[in-house]
Enzyme design. Structure first.
Site, PDB file in Angstrom:
ATOM      1  N   LEU A 123       0.832  -1.212   0.000  1.00 15.29           N
ATOM      2  CA  LEU A 123       0.000   0.000   0.000  1.00 15.29           C
ATOM      3  C   LEU A 123       0.868   1.266   0.000  1.00 15.29           C
ATOM      4  O   LEU A 123       0.720   2.151  -0.842  1.00 15.29           O
ATOM      5  CB  LEU A 123      -0.915  -0.018   1.241  1.00 15.29           C
ATOM      6  CG  LEU A 123      -1.798   1.194   1.468  1.00 15.29           C
ATOM      7  CD1 LEU A 123      -2.842   1.323   0.361  1.00 15.29           C
ATOM      8  CD2 LEU A 123      -2.530   1.110   2.828  1.00 15.29           C
TER       9      LEU A 123
ATOM     10  N   ILE B  61       7.775  -2.384   2.125  1.00 20.64           N
ATOM     11  CA  ILE B  61       6.867  -3.529   2.028  1.00 20.64           C
ATOM     12  C   ILE B  61       7.470  -4.756   2.718  1.00 20.64           C
ATOM     13  O   ILE B  61       8.476  -5.317   2.270  1.00 20.64           O
ATOM     14  CB  ILE B  61       6.500  -3.830   0.549  1.00 20.64           C
ATOM     15  CG1 ILE B  61       5.963  -2.562  -0.121  1.00 20.64           C
ATOM     16  CG2 ILE B  61       5.501  -4.990   0.473  1.00 20.64           C
ATOM     17  CD1 ILE B  61       4.790  -1.887   0.591  1.00 20.64           C
TER      18      ILE B  61
ATOM     19  N   GLU C 111       1.328   0.326  10.222  1.00 19.43           N
ATOM     20  CA  GLU C 111      -0.127   0.120  10.128  1.00 19.43           C
ATOM     21  C   GLU C 111      -0.905   1.313  10.688  1.00 19.43           C
ATOM     22  O   GLU C 111      -1.979   1.172  11.263  1.00 19.43           O
ATOM     23  CB  GLU C 111      -0.513  -1.234  10.759  1.00 19.43           C
ATOM     24  CG  GLU C 111       0.264  -2.352  10.048  1.00 19.43           C
ATOM     25  CD  GLU C 111      -0.029  -3.764  10.487  1.00 19.43           C
ATOM     26  OE1 GLU C 111      -1.148  -4.031  10.928  1.00 19.43           O
ATOM     27  OE2 GLU C 111       0.887  -4.603  10.369  1.00 19.43           O
TER      28      GLU C 111
ATOM     29  N   SER D  16       0.818   6.575  15.570  1.00 21.16           N
ATOM     30  CA  SER D  16       0.016   6.981  16.746  1.00 21.16           C
ATOM     31  C   SER D  16      -0.789   8.241  16.435  1.00 21.16           C
ATOM     32  O   SER D  16      -1.930   8.391  16.884  1.00 21.16           O
ATOM     33  CB  SER D  16       0.937   7.249  17.942  1.00 21.16           C
ATOM     34  OG  SER D  16       1.525   6.052  18.371  1.00 21.16           O
TER      35      SER D  16
HETATM   36  C1  LIG Z   1       9.180  -1.845   9.413  1.00 19.10           C
HETATM   37  C2  LIG Z   1       8.043  -1.319   8.604  1.00 19.10           C
HETATM   38  C3  LIG Z   1       7.264  -2.207   7.879  1.00 19.10           C
HETATM   39  C4  LIG Z   1       6.240  -1.724   7.066  1.00 19.10           C
HETATM   40  N1  LIG Z   1       5.519  -2.617   6.309  1.00 19.10           N
HETATM   41  C5  LIG Z   1       4.604  -2.158   5.436  1.00 19.10           C
HETATM   42  C6  LIG Z   1       3.923  -3.059   4.550  1.00 19.10           C
HETATM   43  O1  LIG Z   1       4.116  -4.265   4.578  1.00 19.10           O
HETATM   44  N2  LIG Z   1       3.046  -2.547   3.657  1.00 19.10           N
HETATM   45  C7  LIG Z   1       2.782  -1.220   3.571  1.00 19.10           C
HETATM   46  O2  LIG Z   1       1.988  -0.836   2.719  1.00 19.10           O
HETATM   47  N3  LIG Z   1       3.417  -0.326   4.406  1.00 19.10           N
HETATM   48  C8  LIG Z   1       4.310  -0.767   5.320  1.00 19.10           C
HETATM   49  N4  LIG Z   1       4.959   0.115   6.159  1.00 19.10           N
HETATM   50  C9  LIG Z   1       4.691   1.527   6.029  1.00 19.10           C
HETATM   51  C10 LIG Z   1       3.930   2.132   7.215  1.00 19.10           C
HETATM   52  O3  LIG Z   1       2.592   1.758   7.170  1.00 19.10           O
HETATM   53  C11 LIG Z   1       4.145   3.649   7.113  1.00 19.10           C
HETATM   54  O4  LIG Z   1       5.509   3.879   7.463  1.00 19.10           O
HETATM   55  C12 LIG Z   1       3.229   4.438   8.037  1.00 19.10           C
HETATM   56  O5  LIG Z   1       1.893   4.335   7.606  1.00 19.10           O
HETATM   57  C13 LIG Z   1       3.620   5.921   8.087  1.00 19.10           C
HETATM   58  O6  LIG Z   1       3.834   6.443   6.826  1.00 19.10           O
HETATM   59  P1  LIG Z   1       5.207   7.237   6.521  1.00 19.10           P
HETATM   60  O7  LIG Z   1       6.320   6.386   6.999  1.00 19.10           O
HETATM   61  O8  LIG Z   1       5.212   7.642   5.091  1.00 19.10           O
HETATM   62  O9  LIG Z   1       5.136   8.530   7.442  1.00 19.10           O
HETATM   63  P2  LIG Z   1       4.392   9.911   7.123  1.00 19.10           P
HETATM   64  O10 LIG Z   1       2.980   9.664   6.734  1.00 19.10           O
HETATM   65  O11 LIG Z   1       5.232  10.720   6.214  1.00 19.10           O
HETATM   66  O12 LIG Z   1       4.400  10.571   8.562  1.00 19.10           O
HETATM   67  C14 LIG Z   1       5.525  11.232   9.132  1.00 19.10           C
HETATM   68  C15 LIG Z   1       5.100  11.827  10.474  1.00 19.10           C
HETATM   69  O13 LIG Z   1       4.054  12.802  10.260  1.00 19.10           O
HETATM   70  C16 LIG Z   1       2.914  12.453  11.013  1.00 19.10           C
HETATM   71  N5  LIG Z   1       1.724  12.834  10.278  1.00 19.10           N
HETATM   72  C17 LIG Z   1       1.414  12.559   8.978  1.00 19.10           C
HETATM   73  N6  LIG Z   1       0.227  13.087   8.659  1.00 19.10           N
HETATM   74  C18 LIG Z   1      -0.234  13.691   9.782  1.00 19.10           C
HETATM   75  C19 LIG Z   1      -1.431  14.404  10.114  1.00 19.10           C
HETATM   76  N7  LIG Z   1      -2.401  14.599   9.213  1.00 19.10           N
HETATM   77  N8  LIG Z   1      -1.565  14.884  11.365  1.00 19.10           N
HETATM   78  C20 LIG Z   1      -0.607  14.690  12.304  1.00 19.10           C
HETATM   79  N9  LIG Z   1       0.554  14.024  12.046  1.00 19.10           N
HETATM   80  C21 LIG Z   1       0.719  13.526  10.804  1.00 19.10           C
HETATM   81  C22 LIG Z   1       3.014  10.939  11.217  1.00 19.10           C
HETATM   82  O14 LIG Z   1       2.235  10.498  12.312  1.00 19.10           O
HETATM   83  C23 LIG Z   1       4.498  10.782  11.426  1.00 19.10           C
HETATM   84  O15 LIG Z   1       4.833  11.099  12.735  1.00 19.10           O
HETATM   85  C24 LIG Z   1       5.961  -0.345   7.013  1.00 19.10           C
HETATM   86  C25 LIG Z   1       6.725   0.549   7.783  1.00 19.10           C
HETATM   87  C26 LIG Z   1       7.742   0.074   8.573  1.00 19.10           C
HETATM   88  C27 LIG Z   1       8.547   1.051   9.380  1.00 19.10           C
END
Ligand SMILES: Cc1cc2nc3c(=O)[nH]c(=O)nc-3n(C[C@H](O)[C@H](O)[C@H](O)COP(=O)(O)OP(=O)(O)OC[C@H]3O[C@@H](n4cnc5c(N)ncnc54)[C@H](O)[C@@H]3O)c2cc1C
Length: 379
Positions: free
Chosen positions: A125, A157, A363, A366
């Site tokens: 995703l 992923i 997923e 916080s």
């Molecule tokens: C080890 C690991 C495994 C993973 N496995 C998968 C997987 O199998 N499949 C998959 O699809 N994804 C996977 N992910 C991705 C994971 O779901 C995302 O990292 C997560 O959803 C956050 O997205 P981002 O890292 O782009 O952070 P961002 O969305 O860029 O966020 C950065 C910071 O900004 C904050 N933020 C963003 N928007 C807002 C808002 N509107 N208001 C307040 N704060 C906000 C966030 O909370 C965070 O603190 C994985 C991640 C990790 C670390």
């Protein structure tokens, strides 16, 4: 809700604990040090029926409530966070969407292998520009006769390098916004599905995390899960289940921290007596014990709401937020209790301290959970 587990659930919990002590504890540090996915453990868990315990029996599962799967996740994470994470991921992000939205052929093709621990899935995703804001995804799936052609890049992923099936989200109609996203089940080896960068991580190193690139990747139309436009709904449904899994995993990590804290504080002597006799240490441990009970009730309640067939999205977000932050707080305290020894490589609490960070990010962060909860409270 009746908070008492059934005899069967109690038995499963103690059997999984025994399994974890025998097969997982001895290799957990090595899994972490070498970033090694413990495939052999999942094969054994599959043989014991623990990968598919909550799948319907007609697909090779054990037919129990979802809560039982979560108890297994908790006990696995108590020994090794990576193993707990991958256990919950397999059911929540791969099996659940196929069972809920798949047609009979798709269920027959994928569920028995997932239930047996023989097939591995990768939920695809997140994109470089679309994390919390899932709708900002740019991966497209353009219809061409009886096929869809996918182009785009997915990142972070889990399982990508060893997956048999990819659950992939792509826009079939960008002009329709979230309602234009669709979901595809794409088998490994499909031409145009290319593995990109592989990431080294600070924690949960027994799971593999990579980029996946789709370059003119043609898939038959019958690879679609659900209907055109169902993708966003499927992703959110999978994440709701996955979040309860992260809550159970977090509870397991926190319990593992408490186990280590009790053991260490009774053994470590300073000022001629065990540090467990110091009130400061006792208070750390008391707070841990109270919070862990609360965390367990939180994830069990969310799983129970799901098992009742009721909407469980809000309960899942609350459980994930509380349990992950509880585990993070107490992993810090567990290191503190072990002083310099807790800071050293090889200490189990040092591993938990790194592992636990994923539970506040993966997923849905916080902050994303707080957005969901506030949205409901302030409606
Ligand atoms: C080890 C690991 C495994 C993973 N496995 C998968 C997987 O199998 N499949 C998959 O699809 N994804 C996977 N992910 C991705 C994971 O779901 C995302 O990292 C997560 O959803 C956050 O997205 P981002 O890292 O782009 O952070 P961002 O969305 O860029 O966020 C950065 C910071 O900004 C904050 N933020 C963003 N928007 C807002 C808002 N509107 N208001 C307040 N704060 C906000 C966030 O909370 C965070 O603190 C994985 C991640 C990790 C670390």
């Amino acid at each position: 809700m009746n908070f008492k587990l059934s005899e069967e659930q109690e038995l499963i919990r103690s059997n999984v604990r025994e399994f974890a002590l025998k097969y997982i504890e001895p290799v957990a540090a090595e899994i972490d040090a070498n970033s090694r996915q413990p495939v052999e453990i999942f094969e054994k868990l599959g043989e014991l029926g623990m990968m598919g315990i909550s799948y319907p029996t007609e697909y090779g599962g054990g037919g129990t409530e979802f809560l039982t799967t979560m108890i297994v996740t908790e006990e696995l994470a108590r020994a090794c966070a990576s193993t707990g994470f991958l256990h919950s991921y397999s059911f929540g992000l791969i099996g659940h969407p196929i069972l809920t939205f798949g047609n009979e052929e798709q269920k027959q093709k994928w569920i028995p292998g997932l239930a047996a621990g023989k097939l591995i899935g990768a939920f695809s995703l997140t994109e470089p520009g679309a994390g919390t804001d899932v709708s900002a995804a740019t991966t497209s799936a353009v219809k061409n006769g009886n096929e869809y052609i996918l182009n785009g890049t997915k990142t972070f992923i889990t399982n990508a390098i060893i997956a048999d099936v990819f659950v992939v989200f792509a826009y079939t109609d960008r002009s329709a916004g979230a309602k234009g996203m669709s979901c595809f089940l794409i088998p490994k080896g499909t031409p145009g599905l290319i593995l990109g960068e592989h990431f080294e991580k600070m924690g949960v190193r027994g799971s593999q995390t990579s980029e996946v690139v789709f370059k003119d990747c043609a898939v038959p139309a019958d690879c679609m899960l659900g209907k055109e436009g169902d993708g966003f709904k499927i992703a959110m449904s999978a994440l709701d289940v996955g979040r309860i899994g992260i809550a159970a995993m977090s509870t397991g990590i926190a319990q593992g921290c408490l186990d280590e804290s009790i053991k260490y504080s009774k053994e470590r002597v300073q000022f001629k007596k065990p540090i467990a006799s110091q009130q400061a240490i006792q208070w750390f441990i008391a707070d841990m014990a109270v919070d862990i009970d609360a965390a367990r009730y939180f994830y069990m309640n969310a799983a129970w709401v799901k098992d009742q067939g009721k909407p469980f999205s809000l309960a899942a977000s609350k459980a994930k937020l509380f349990c992950s932050e509880c585990a993070a707080r107490h992993s810090t305290k567990a290191v503190q209790i072990q002083g310099g020894y807790g800071f050293m490589k090889g200490a189990k609490v040092e591993r938990f301290y790194r592992d636990v960070k994923l539970t506040e990010i993966g997923e849905g962060t916080s902050e994303a959970q707080r957005m969901i909860i506030a949205g409901s409270v302030l409606r």
